[in-house]
Design an enzyme around this catalytic site. Structure first.
Site, mmCIF file in Angstrom:
data_model
loop_
_atom_site.group_PDB
_atom_site.id
_atom_site.type_symbol
_atom_site.label_atom_id
_atom_site.label_comp_id
_atom_site.label_asym_id
_atom_site.label_seq_id
_atom_site.Cartn_x
_atom_site.Cartn_y
_atom_site.Cartn_z
ATOM 1 N N CYS A 39 73.997 -99.893 27.224
ATOM 2 C CA CYS A 39 75.070 -100.712 26.643
ATOM 3 C C CYS A 39 75.774 -101.535 27.718
ATOM 4 C CB CYS A 39 76.056 -99.800 25.909
ATOM 5 S SG CYS A 39 77.482 -100.676 25.270
ATOM 6 N N CYS A 65 79.537 -101.771 27.355
ATOM 7 C CA CYS A 65 80.274 -100.570 27.760
ATOM 8 C C CYS A 65 80.311 -100.437 29.287
ATOM 9 C CB CYS A 65 79.619 -99.310 27.210
ATOM 10 S SG CYS A 65 79.052 -99.437 25.527
ATOM 11 N N ASP A 66 79.187 -100.711 29.953
ATOM 12 C CA ASP A 66 79.048 -100.328 31.357
ATOM 13 C C ASP A 66 78.894 -101.487 32.336
ATOM 14 O OD1 ASP A 66 79.125 -97.682 30.520
ATOM 15 O OD2 ASP A 66 76.977 -97.620 30.153
#
Ligand code: NAP
Length: 314
Positions: A136, A139-140
């Protein structure tokens, strides 16, 4: 319990399919209850700009779109519960569902549990998830500022991740197992034009490398043209090779295809059990778009309403 024990419609999942089903069911006075799961909003909460959802000419951020759909469902009376369904019994009516220690009953159920990112299943993968290996970018991505990273895959997800990651990384290399991309032309053009993105073609990932302290720092791929194993350094890897339907709850309960997608009847959302309907990515291995998921959520709501009407439950 924070919700009624007996429900006319219980919706499992809160992506575009589940929430559209909730809007339609709520407007039909079916008092739907939505079990959102612990990560409410589905896959769109992990994406950034959504440019192809009709009605938003300037685009909209995925999490904002999900907030709007949720508010719209709640405005008409849908109850959204941030819990998951752990067990289902569809063998008799009303259907019985379990969430933690709570037991609920439902006259109809709409399944919109979506899909989750696939992993490669190669050596080192489990060890480095969250330690330099991610599925992701939204997300990261932030953790890879000024780093040189790799994205694995050749579809729209891989292009989207790669383009997004150029906001942070100094260099993004896409590793694809063939020499032609599967992604749509517009995404391919954007990726190819991006000066920070490079490609390694005919590269089949074999193993992730690294150490316990610092995490992932390299990978080995097989060059499918030469047959040679190539060892490269990396600061991080994003695996973007597609998704698996979230159907483990329905194994041996509902009919599925060989990839685990729920099977629906003809142009409807009906599963093999009358009163149980499926919508969104959990039953769609072909289109898998937010708008097609929303459309099939609408179909499931209408199918559920007609089912309840025929049964005399309305
Ligand atoms: P996808 O289209 O199935 O592409 C998966 C990619 O990963 C393919 O290039 C595939 O290679 C590669 N792959 C699969 N298994 C692999 C393995 N074991 N090792 C190495 N490579 C592997 O999946 P997706 O990109 O997630 O897209 C799914 C759907 O969502 C599509 O309909 C897409 O249009 C849509 N989508 C749209 C957007 C957008 O419009 N912005 C964004 C994301 C997704 P091969 O090509 O060799 O099979």
């Amino acid at each position: 319990m924070e919700y009624p024990k007996r429900n006319k419609v219980l919706i499992i999942g809160s992506g575009p399919a589940g929430l559209t089903a909730a809007i339609y069911c709520a407007r039909a006075n079916l008092n739907p209850i939505v079990f959102e799961g612990y990560q409410a909003g589905g896959q769109l909460t992990m994406t950034t700009d959504v440019e192809n959802f009709p009605g938003f000419p300037e685009g909209i951020m995925g999490p904002n779109l999900m907030d709007l759909l949720r508010s719209q469902a709640q405005k008409f009376g849908a109850k959204c519960i941030t819990r998951q369904i752990d067990n289902v019994n569809f063998s008799s009516q009303p259907f019985v569902l379990q969430s933690g220690s709570d037991i609920l009953e439902a006259d109809s159920v709409i399944i919109s549990t979506g899909a989750s990112a696939k992993l490669l299943g190669i050596k080192g993968e489990d060890k480095f998830v969250g330690k330099g290996l991610s599925t992701c970018a939204t997300c990261d991505g932030f953790f890879f500022k000024d780093k040189s990273i790799h994205v694995i895959g050749g579809g729209d997800s891989a292009m989207e991740e790669a383009i997004f990651l150029t906001k942070f990384a100094s260099k993004v290399t896409v590793l694809h197992r063939r020499d032609t991309l599967r992604a749509s032309k517009i995404m391919v053009d954007r990726a190819i034009k991006n000066p920070k993105i490079d490609f390694i073609w005919n590269a089949n990932p074999k193993e992730f490398l690294g150490n316990d302290d610092k995490g992932l720092n390299g990978l080995i791929y097989k060059d499918t043209k030469t047959g040679n194993d190539i060892n490269i350094d990396t600061d991080g890897v994003f695996v973007a090779i597609g998704h698996n339907p979230n159907t483990s709850l329905f194994k041996d309960v509902l009919d599925m295809d060989s990839s685990g997608y729920l099977i629906t009847e003809g142009k409807s959302s009906k599963t093999n059990i009358p009163g149980v309907f499926a919508s969104g990515d959990v039953q769609d291995s072909t289109y898998r778009q937010a708008i097609t998921a929303a459309g099939s959520g609408c179909m499931a709501a209408i199918d559920a309403e007609r089912f309840l009407e025929e049964k005399g439950e309305l």
